[in-house]
Design a protein around this motif. Sequence first.
Motif, PDB file in Angstrom:
ATOM      1  N   ALA A 219      42.475  31.389  43.096  1.00 16.48           N
ATOM      2  CA  ALA A 219      41.704  32.419  42.406  1.00 16.48           C
ATOM      3  C   ALA A 219      40.509  32.782  43.272  1.00 16.48           C
ATOM      4  N   VAL A 221      37.010  35.770  43.592  1.00 14.43           N
ATOM      5  CA  VAL A 221      36.247  36.889  43.061  1.00 14.43           C
ATOM      6  C   VAL A 221      35.963  37.843  44.219  1.00 14.43           C
ATOM      7  N   ALA A 227      38.946  40.815  40.937  1.00 18.41           N
ATOM      8  CA  ALA A 227      39.264  39.391  41.029  1.00 18.41           C
ATOM      9  C   ALA A 227      40.725  39.195  41.398  1.00 18.41           C
ATOM     10  N   THR A 229      43.752  36.729  40.686  1.00 18.57           N
ATOM     11  CA  THR A 229      44.102  35.728  39.684  1.00 18.57           C
ATOM     12  C   THR A 229      45.556  35.280  39.868  1.00 18.57           C
ATOM     13  N   PRO A 230      45.775  34.022  40.223  1.00 19.21           N
ATOM     14  CA  PRO A 230      47.144  33.505  40.241  1.00 19.21           C
ATOM     15  C   PRO A 230      47.676  33.430  38.809  1.00 19.21           C
ATOM     16  N   LEU A 231      48.885  33.913  38.598  1.00 18.91           N
ATOM     17  CA  LEU A 231      49.467  33.909  37.255  1.00 18.91           C
ATOM     18  C   LEU A 231      50.139  32.558  36.982  1.00 18.91           C
ATOM     19  N   ALA A 232      50.616  32.402  35.751  1.00 18.39           N
ATOM     20  CA  ALA A 232      51.302  31.158  35.380  1.00 18.39           C
ATOM     21  C   ALA A 232      52.752  31.244  35.843  1.00 18.39           C
ATOM     22  N   THR A 239      43.058  42.528  40.254  1.00 22.69           N
ATOM     23  CA  THR A 239      42.613  43.537  39.296  1.00 22.69           C
ATOM     24  C   THR A 239      41.274  44.078  39.768  1.00 22.69           C
TER      25      THR A 239
END
Lengths: 261, 226
Positions: A219, A221, A227, A229-232, A239
């Motif tokens: 992750a 910023v 940012a 963001t690594p997803l699940a 984004t």
Amino acid sequence: MTSAPPATPVPAGVRATARIRATADGRGGTALPLLTGEGPLALRRTRGEGAEAGVMLVGAMSAPLGGDHLAVEADVGAGARLALATAAATLALPGRGGAPARYDVRLTLEGDAALRWLPEPLVSVRGSDLRVRTRAELAPGARLLLREEQVLGRAGEPGGLLRSRLTVTRAGRPLLDQELACGPGAPAGWDGPAGLAGHRSLGQLLVVDPAFEKAPAAAAVLGEFAAVTPLAGPAVLVTALAPDALRLRELLDAARRTYGW
Amino acid sequence: MASSLAALLVLADGRFPAGGHAHSGGAEAACAAGRIHDAATLAEFCRGRLHTAGLVAAGLAAAAALGLDPAELDAAADARTPSPALRTAGRRLGRQLMRAARATWPAPELDALAAAFPRGAHQPVVLGLTARAAGLGPLDAAHVAAYESVGGPATATVRLLGLDPFEASGVLARLAPELDAVAAEAAAAARRARTEGTEALPAASSPLLEIAAEIHADWPVRLFAS
């Protein structure tokens, strides 16, 4: 007289679907056995890179207008590599009937297929009402690079109503499901401190790659309004909110160099 | 079956020991950035959160209360939460609620969920199952989730900005009709999800809440966990 008066004819919108099928050609390249456009959606084959075939979606009219229903369907078979782009920004325009326009994108990736879906920005013009539905279904080994950019209004103009949902599944399981609603008529608070906070451009870059299973992205910023963001799942989403489309693209291009291909 | 209004009050009470007081629902980051600075901006923040994260949580909670597969709902929650900081916070809150729920309304369904998700399932999923164990219905669960989505930020802002608690309560009271509407929409979506799958559940997102949650998680010192 008991019969009802004839209904006032509602101007029917344009319905058009562009269909693309990419398959491995057996010689290390990608063939396009299906490439059909319709109405305002014309398709052109472009020069690809290496094993990748290139397709450009050429808007032959400024669309979609209210009432229109446009769709893009791309199937990428096992071993195939496809780059799909649009020649120009898509303008959502108001229609005469007041009905919303619809734009559906369906991407299907089989086996170890790879797809880059990199359309130009969607500009929500004042008075327009557009619903975008993007679905991507990936096999476990597939790779996807997807960019979405939304611009609210042309220069100096408030935007229209835009509702855009992006659903990505991998091996039949949900990986990302998000709906953005903004503009006049969207649920209250869309432009407030928990909404866009005055920004007029926003975008996302999604990279799905099984390689993230072994080496997940961290992750991060990127300034105050973006940012990583690594997803699940083996995927990363970048984004960003930006004051204008140019700065948004700079941000997403930098992210693409880091995480995409 | 009529659900118990008193059970609903116990579950929705801020004093119910589920750990929610440690989370600001994004208000701490928004206050620091100057986006929340008075009652009016708090109201706008709450409104935006209610119609995005609040609606999503309410849909998941209602679906869990209806008896949909909690594992599928948990996966749907993951897909609707790109920010890893928010996924972590959601699971931590889920674990804390689970502890309180099993002590308060013991039920085999709660035991099974706790066993399947030892590190915590997403809070709205646990909330929905807790409502079920307490004899409450999907609309009740949706109301609690929707209320929590704005109650947390309002309480946090009183602590963060020294905002007058009367003003913060006024903000929540004026949101009541919108809270009711969001809960009803969430419960209707949950009923559709029974036949159409979890894709029928709301997926409303706020990019800024996700971005700000990542920024907030990077702070070395903070008053709230999220």
